[in-house]
Scaffold this motif. Structure first.
Motif, PDB file in Angstrom:
ATOM      1  N   LEU A 184       5.133  -9.667  50.758  1.00  0.00           N
ATOM      2  CA  LEU A 184       5.734  -8.384  51.129  1.00  0.00           C
ATOM      3  C   LEU A 184       5.654  -8.150  52.630  1.00  0.00           C
ATOM      4  O   LEU A 184       6.584  -7.611  53.243  1.00  0.00           O
ATOM      5  N   ARG A 185       4.530  -8.549  53.251  1.00  0.00           N
ATOM      6  CA  ARG A 185       4.393  -8.381  54.694  1.00  0.00           C
ATOM      7  C   ARG A 185       5.391  -9.271  55.437  1.00  0.00           C
ATOM      8  O   ARG A 185       5.966  -8.867  56.453  1.00  0.00           O
ATOM      9  N   ALA A 186       5.616 -10.482  54.921  1.00  0.00           N
ATOM     10  CA  ALA A 186       6.575 -11.388  55.538  1.00  0.00           C
ATOM     11  C   ALA A 186       7.991 -10.835  55.418  1.00  0.00           C
ATOM     12  O   ALA A 186       8.780 -10.901  56.371  1.00  0.00           O
ATOM     13  N   ARG A 222       0.850  -9.726  48.477  1.00  0.00           N
ATOM     14  CA  ARG A 222       0.727  -8.892  49.663  1.00  0.00           C
ATOM     15  C   ARG A 222       1.279  -9.589  50.901  1.00  0.00           C
ATOM     16  O   ARG A 222       1.966  -8.981  51.719  1.00  0.00           O
ATOM     17  N   ARG A 223       1.004 -10.886  51.019  1.00  0.00           N
ATOM     18  CA  ARG A 223       1.494 -11.636  52.167  1.00  0.00           C
ATOM     19  C   ARG A 223       3.012 -11.794  52.101  1.00  0.00           C
ATOM     20  O   ARG A 223       3.701 -11.750  53.135  1.00  0.00           O
ATOM     21  N   ALA A 231      -3.006  -9.742  62.370  1.00  0.00           N
ATOM     22  CA  ALA A 231      -4.139  -9.112  61.684  1.00  0.00           C
ATOM     23  C   ALA A 231      -5.029  -8.375  62.671  1.00  0.00           C
ATOM     24  O   ALA A 231      -5.635  -7.355  62.326  1.00  0.00           O
ATOM     25  N   ARG A 268      -3.604  -4.964  63.266  1.00  0.00           N
ATOM     26  CA  ARG A 268      -3.888  -4.102  62.107  1.00  0.00           C
ATOM     27  C   ARG A 268      -5.340  -3.649  62.113  1.00  0.00           C
ATOM     28  O   ARG A 268      -5.642  -2.489  61.809  1.00  0.00           O
ATOM     29  N   TYR A 288       2.332  -4.935  64.064  1.00  0.00           N
ATOM     30  CA  TYR A 288       1.440  -4.616  62.950  1.00  0.00           C
ATOM     31  C   TYR A 288       1.606  -5.633  61.822  1.00  0.00           C
ATOM     32  O   TYR A 288       0.630  -6.065  61.207  1.00  0.00           O
ATOM     33  N   LEU A 289       2.856  -6.016  61.539  1.00  0.00           N
ATOM     34  CA  LEU A 289       3.118  -6.958  60.467  1.00  0.00           C
ATOM     35  C   LEU A 289       2.786  -8.389  60.877  1.00  0.00           C
ATOM     36  O   LEU A 289       2.505  -9.228  60.021  1.00  0.00           O
ATOM     37  N   SER A 290       2.814  -8.675  62.180  1.00  0.00           N
ATOM     38  CA  SER A 290       2.632 -10.050  62.647  1.00  0.00           C
ATOM     39  C   SER A 290       1.173 -10.412  62.892  1.00  0.00           C
ATOM     40  O   SER A 290       0.807 -11.577  62.795  1.00  0.00           O
ATOM     41  N   GLY A 322       8.750  -7.669  55.094  1.00  0.00           N
ATOM     42  CA  GLY A 322       8.790  -6.517  55.993  1.00  0.00           C
ATOM     43  C   GLY A 322       8.967  -6.933  57.437  1.00  0.00           C
ATOM     44  O   GLY A 322       9.699  -6.284  58.200  1.00  0.00           O
ATOM     45  N   LEU A 323       8.303  -8.022  57.849  1.00  0.00           N
ATOM     46  CA  LEU A 323       8.440  -8.532  59.210  1.00  0.00           C
ATOM     47  C   LEU A 323       9.876  -8.968  59.486  1.00  0.00           C
ATOM     48  O   LEU A 323      10.453  -8.634  60.531  1.00  0.00           O
TER      49      LEU A 323
END
Length: 325
Positions: free
Chosen positions: A215-217, A212-213, A275, A278, A271-273, A219-220
């Motif tokens: 994918l978020r990275a 998950r992390r 928590a 979010r 949002y991606l950077s 995406g960022l």
């Protein structure tokens, strides 16, 4: 004179304002709380990026008014260079602070120990002041140019804002635009691309990073580079074309439209950077959903009862004999 299609330009400006303003207000509140409680460099940089976006959105109605009047400036003329200065300055502020966030993230994964030992909020404050001053000094040309008239003749009309320039003005403006393109766009783009590509490569090699992390990275990184390419690329390419052709290209206003989307795409990066962003967004979304459910329930009760529903009272009419009691 460039001709911005009223329907297209107003639609883009209104969508940007409606979506960007509440999201940036939420981000501003979140980062203010975080910086007040425990300031860290990346939150200070993101707070400055949020302030820049809000400043852009506050002055966006001036552009809406100009477009609604058919690109005729009927407001006090001193607002023309001021709004233009703010408008363009905040565009390049975004390139600076997006790059600074990328550098901060890269240093955090590439040199975790050294970076954590030398990580100080005051460095982010100093860097933010430096970036603001660099942007202000470069974009001061936007404020000065409408008043610049070395020949004393042929000055642009006061009912047009930052569109029609004399040949003498273009001789100064076009080289400055090229310099803005190189210093304020291409150099930050190269730095940002290097940092985020390296950031992703390092994360992929780390065994203890969850899916998950990762994918978020990714995406960022992709979101930031998308903002650079989509929002700022065409507009800065127009600087190069203008310098070569010795005049502003006719599609420059369309390219500038893409730059306005930056104000509503930046919250995606927030949002991606963060928590905290979010979490606050989830809280606000849950509250809105709960309120909508209450309104929907009240609407159903009103429809079924043909009027306000009051607990303990029947919404149906009573028989005449009961009313007589």
């Amino acid at each position: 004179m460039q001709d911005c299609e009223t329907g297209l330009c107003l639609s883009v400006y209104i969508i940007t304002f409606i979506t960007g303003f509440p999201c940036n207000i939420l981000a501003f509140y979140t980062f203010c709380c975080k910086v007040w409680k425990k300031p860290v460099p990346i939150d200070i940089l993101l707070l400055n990026l949020t302030i820049s976006d809000l400043l852009f959105l506050i002055f966006l109605p001036f552009k809406m008014q100009e477009v609604a009047n058919g690109m005729v400036w009927n407001m006090p003329y001193f607002l023309c260079p001021l709004s233009g200065f703010i408008f363009y300055m905040t565009i390049y502020n975004s390139t600076f602070f997006l790059t600074a966030v990328g550098v901060e993230r890269y240093l955090g994964v590439a040199f975790p120990i050294q970076h954590s030992l030398r990580r100080r909020p005051v460095y982010a404050v100093v860097a933010s002041i430096f970036l603001w001053m660099l942007s202000i000094l470069h974009l001061s040309i936007v404020y000065i140019m409408p008043y610049y008239n070395p020949t004393g003749t042929g000055s642009p009309p006061r009912n047009v804002c930052y569109e029609e320039f004399t040949d003498a003005q273009l001789q100064v403006l076009l080289p400055v635009r090229l310099e803005l393109c190189v210093v304020l766009f291409f150099i930050p783009l190269v730095i940002c691309a290097f940092c985020y590509i390296s950031f992703i490569c390092i994360l992929m090699r780390l065994p203890n990073i969850g899916r998950r992390r990762r994918l978020r990275a990714i995406g960022l990184a992709l979101g930031t580079l998308l903002v650079f390419a989509l929002c700022f690329g065409p507009y800065n390419i127009s600087h190069i074309v203008g310098f070569i052709t010795k005049k502003s290209p006719g599609w420059r206003d369309k390219a500038l439209l893409l730059s306005t989307f930056n104000a509503c795409l930046d919250p995606l990066i927030f949002y991606l950077s963060s928590a905290a962003v979010r979490s606050n967004l989830s809280t606000v979304g849950s509250a809105i959903l709960s309120r909508l459910k209450q309104w929907n329930c009240a609407g159903i009760c009103w429809t079924l009862g043909k009027g306000p529903f009051v607990m303990g009272k029947s919404p149906l009419p009573k028989p005449p004999e009961l009313n007589a009691l």
